[in-house]
Write an enzyme that holds these catalytic residues in place. Structure first.
Site, mmCIF file in Angstrom:
data_model
loop_
_atom_site.group_PDB
_atom_site.id
_atom_site.type_symbol
_atom_site.label_atom_id
_atom_site.label_comp_id
_atom_site.label_asym_id
_atom_site.label_seq_id
_atom_site.Cartn_x
_atom_site.Cartn_y
_atom_site.Cartn_z
ATOM 1 C CG PHE A 216 -1.488 -1.359 1.558
ATOM 2 C CD1 PHE A 216 -2.203 -2.081 0.614
ATOM 3 C CD2 PHE A 216 -1.299 -1.923 2.811
ATOM 4 C CE1 PHE A 216 -2.726 -3.335 0.917
ATOM 5 C CE2 PHE A 216 -1.821 -3.165 3.130
ATOM 6 C CZ PHE A 216 -2.528 -3.877 2.182
ATOM 7 C CG ASP A 218 1.420 4.440 3.386
ATOM 8 O OD1 ASP A 218 2.593 4.017 3.338
ATOM 9 O OD2 ASP A 218 0.613 4.063 4.254
ATOM 10 C CG ASP A 285 2.157 -2.380 3.353
ATOM 11 O OD1 ASP A 285 1.584 -2.124 4.437
ATOM 12 O OD2 ASP A 285 2.373 -1.514 2.486
#
Length: 310
Positions: A216, A218, A285
């Site tokens: 993910f 970010d 992750d």
């Protein structure tokens, strides 16, 4: 997902400002494996997460991940603050977060409900707009219930990702790099990953193809990868990050940071596989994100980009 992996691979292959140090990556994986650092906390070990009924849990996650972006401009506010605020609301009155109730909610009510002490919370009007749009989609196409979105996917993470990224504007996370569309789908993928983790891959959380998800992309994972010298930035970009200068959404800098994070995690996954440790991308992750959270005050800053996508 091939769209994310393939488009991020193109960015990684053509990056000007960011590169993956594969030797350091391999070294780090070996150290993590030897020292048993590839573990991660389970979803229900976090005090800020809601437990209980599975339909209420997925409703909670839909609200959380619809609003889970860009906290950095607000000092001393993190993911757990938002999650705790939503959890408290659900424990008091879960019906207030049903789609039909949200469509009747005013901006002032929304603000007082979740951000009563932060009148100028970053992107708060966008958060309200996106939550109302998501609720409108639920009412129009899914009888007002997020559980029907999950059921429509028939235990397929790929199908659920397709529904989220084609019908909900806030989940359409992409950018243009050298004229080519690049896909990230951070919040749509993390929503699916959260459902899977919260329900331990059972019931509404059963996905037969969970491995199709990428990491993910970010702030926290590239931050820890940069600290470990797995992600290397050119001098100008490194100085911008060090001095906490905002990096424009959609810039080469930002796209290269995010795309190389995706590919780095894919490479980390493959290195673990060589050592006999099977992890999927979202598990890598989780491992890296938790590592970054624990060290966030002692490592290089994360990049700063104002965005509704992460």
């Amino acid at each position: 997902m091939s769209l994310v992996r393939n488009s991020c691979q193109f960015v990684s292959d053509n990056s000007k400002h960011v590169k993956i140090n594969k030797e350091e990556l391999q070294k780090q994986v070996n150290e993590w494996y030897i020292n048993n650092k590839h573990k991660y906390k389970e979803f229900d070990e976090y005090e800020c997460h809601l437990g209980g009924d599975e339909e209420q849990i997925v409703d909670f996650l839909f609200i959380l991940d619809s609003l889970n972006f860009c906290f950095w401009p607000q000092k001393d506010y993190e993911y757990e603050n938002l999650s705790s605020a939503i959890k408290e609301c659900f424990q008091k009155c879960p019906q207030q977060f049903k789609a039909e109730s949200i469509l009747k909610m005013t901006f002032e009510e929304f603000q007082q409900l979740l951000f009563p002490n932060f009148p100028n919370f970053p992107l708060i009007t966008e958060r309200f707009r996106l939550l109302q749009h998501a609720s409108e989609v639920l009412v129009t196409f899914f009888e007002g219930e997020f559980v029907n979105v999950i059921k429509a996917a028939k235990n397929s993470a790929a199908k659920l990702l397709n529904i989220l990224t084609t019908q909900f504007l806030g989940f359409q996370d992409h950018a243009i790099y050298q004229g080519r569309q690049t896909f990230f789908y951070k919040r749509s993928q993390i929503l699916i990953g959260d459902i899977y983790a919260a329900l331990k891959g059972q019931g509404l959380g059963k996905f037969n193809d969970i491995e199709i998800l990428t990491m993910f992309p970010d702030y926290r994972v590239p931050q820890i990868l940069n600290q470990l010298n797995v992600l290397q930035y050119d001098e100008e970009l490194q100085n911008m990050i060090k001095n906490e200068i905002e990096i424009t959404h959609g810039s080469e800098y930002e796209i290269e940071i995010r795309a190389n994070s995706v590919i780095a995690v894919e490479l980390i996954k493959e290195e673990f596989k060589k050592l006999g440790q099977k992890l999927n991308s979202i598990e890598v992750d989780w491992m890296l994100w938790q590592m970054g959270e624990e060290l966030r005050f002692d490592i290089v800053p994360h990049h700063r980009t104002l965005s509704i996508y992460y």
